[in-house]
Write an enzyme that holds these catalytic residues in place. Structure first.
Site, PDB file in Angstrom:
ATOM      1  N   HIS A   1       9.932  -0.685   5.738  1.00  0.00           N
ATOM      2  CA  HIS A   1      10.195  -2.266   5.536  1.00  0.00           C
ATOM      3  C   HIS A   1      11.160  -2.319   4.346  1.00  0.00           C
ATOM      4  O   HIS A   1      11.624  -3.447   4.195  1.00  0.00           O
ATOM      5  CB  HIS A   1       8.880  -2.854   5.014  1.00  0.00           C
ATOM      6  CG  HIS A   1       8.250  -2.255   3.707  1.00  0.00           C
ATOM      7  ND1 HIS A   1       7.389  -1.321   3.682  1.00  0.00           N
ATOM      8  CD2 HIS A   1       8.620  -2.741   2.383  1.00  0.00           C
ATOM      9  CE1 HIS A   1       7.134  -1.242   2.261  1.00  0.00           C
ATOM     10  NE2 HIS A   1       7.966  -2.166   1.374  1.00  0.00           N
TER      11      HIS A   1
ATOM     12  N   ASP B   1       5.793   3.283   8.686  1.00  0.00           N
ATOM     13  CA  ASP B   1       6.492   2.624   7.460  1.00  0.00           C
ATOM     14  C   ASP B   1       7.237   3.680   6.903  1.00  0.00           C
ATOM     15  O   ASP B   1       7.413   3.493   5.498  1.00  0.00           O
ATOM     16  CB  ASP B   1       5.395   2.046   6.599  1.00  0.00           C
ATOM     17  CG  ASP B   1       6.301   1.022   5.511  1.00  0.00           C
ATOM     18  OD1 ASP B   1       7.212   0.714   6.215  1.00  0.00           O
ATOM     19  OD2 ASP B   1       5.803   0.679   4.582  1.00  0.00           O
TER      20      ASP B   1
ATOM     21  N   SER C   1       8.319   0.478  -3.409  1.00  0.00           N
ATOM     22  CA  SER C   1       7.893   0.963  -2.445  1.00  0.00           C
ATOM     23  C   SER C   1       9.040   1.836  -1.866  1.00  0.00           C
ATOM     24  O   SER C   1      10.472   1.700  -2.433  1.00  0.00           O
ATOM     25  CB  SER C   1       8.297  -0.322  -1.405  1.00  0.00           C
ATOM     26  OG  SER C   1       7.189  -1.149  -1.692  1.00  0.00           O
TER      27      SER C   1
END
Length: 270
Positions: free
Chosen positions: A106, A148, A221
Site C-alpha cells: 500500500h 501487502d 509502514s
C-alpha cells in the site's frame, strides 16, 4: 578560659584542614571509579546495547518517497472530478546487498515515481560529482496485495542488508524495536514488546500478524520490526487506533511470510 578554648579549637581546625584537603583531592578519583562502576551496571549496559543495535539497523532502513495522481472532487456542486498530484512517505528495509528492498504494497501501489533515501547517503559526496547525492530512483519489481508486501530494486551494490529471524521462535513479552519514518520523521526508532505472536484480526481472513506495543505511526509502514540481535522479525504494516496515532496496537507481517514472498517476487517477479 574562652581565649584558651578558642586557641585550642583553632589548633584542631588547622590540624584537620590538611586531612580535609587530601580527602577533597582524592574525591575526583573516587568519583571516576564510581562512574566506571555505574557504567557497568545493567541499565547502562542495556542503554549502550540499544545504541549499538540502532546504529547497525539504521544503515539498512530506507525512507520511501512516492508521487502520482489521484482523483479529487473538491467541487461538490458538480459530479466531475479531476486529477490532483499525490505524494506519500513510507519506510522499507534492505534485504540483499545488491539493492533489493521490501516494503508494504500500500506504500507504493499506484505510484508513478518511487524514490528511496538511504540513511547517511546524502551526507556522503559522490566520487564523480563531489556533492551530496539525493534520493535514489527505485523500480517496482512486484507486489502482492493479499499479503501487502512489495519489492523494490535500486541500482547499487555492497549495501548493508538485514537478516531474517524465525518468527515462529518469537515469545510473548520479547523486546523488539520498530524502525522507520513515522509522520515523515526519518530515521526513528521505538521500543516495545511482543504483545501477541499470532494475532488474527479478521475471523474470515486466515492471515495472522505479530502484535506489538512498540509505537508505530503512519509512515512506519514497510519498516522493519527487529529483535535484540538486529534481525527482522516482521514488517510493520498497520495500526488499530481511534485517534489516528499510536495507541499501543501495532501489527507486523511475520518474517517467515515476508521471506517467502520476498524470494518469490525477487526471482519470479510475482
Amino acid at each position: 578560659m574562652f581565649r584558651v578554648r578558642y586557641l585550642a579549637l583553632l589548633g584542631i581546625a588547622l590540624a584537620i584542614a590538611p586531612v580535609c584537603m587530601v580527602a577533597q583531592a582524592a574525591q575526583p578519583g573516587r568519583s571516576a571509579d564510581g562512574a566506571k562502576v555505574m557504567k557497568g551496571d545493567p541499565l547502562h549496559v542495556f542503554s549502550e546495547s540499544v545504541q549499538v543495535l540502532s546504529a547497525n539497523v539504521t544503515k539498512s532502513v530506507v525512507q520511501i518517497l512516492t508521487s502520482g495522481f489521484t482523483l479529487s472532487g473538491e467541487n461538490q456542486k458538480t459530479d466531475t472530478a479531476y486529477l490532483a498530484p499525490e505524494h506519500g512517505i513510507g519506510s522499507g528495509v534492505i534485504l540483499s546487498p545488491d539493492g533489493f528492498i521490501v516494503t508494504n504494497a500500500h506504500v507504493v501501489q499506484g505510484a508513478r515515481r518511487i524514490r528511496v533515501r538511504l540513511q547517511g547517503l546524502e551526507k556522503q559526496p559522490s566520487p564523480a560529482l563531489l556533492e551530496p547525492v539525493g534520493p535514489i530512483e527505485a523500480t517496482l519489481v512486484g507486489l502482492d496485495r493479499q499479503t501487502d508486501l512489495a519489492v523494490l530494486k535500486i541500482e547499487m551494490s555492497n549495501l548493508p542488508a538485514l537478516q531474517f529471524a524465525n518468527s515462529n521462535d518469537l515469545k510473548q513479552g520479547e523486546i523488539v524495536f520498530a524502525f522507520g519514518s513515522p509522520l515523515g520523521l526519518e530515521n526513528s526508532v521505538t521500543m516495545g514488546v511482543i504483545s501477541s505472536t499470532a494475532r488474527q484480526i479478521d475471523p474470515d481472513n486466515p492471515a495472522v500478524y505479530i502484535q506489538t506495543d512498540a509505537p508505530i505511526n503512519p509512515g512506519n509502514s514497510g519498516g522493519p520490526l527487529v529483535d535484540v540481535d538486529g534481525r527482522v522479525v516482521g514488517i510493520n504494516t498497520f495500526i488499530i487506533s481511534q485517534s489516528g496515532g499510536n495507541e499501543g496496537l501495532g501489527f507486523a507481517i511475520p518474517s517467515d511470510e515476508v521471506r517467502n514472498i520476498f524470494e518469490q517476487i525477487r526471482t519470479e517477479g510475482h
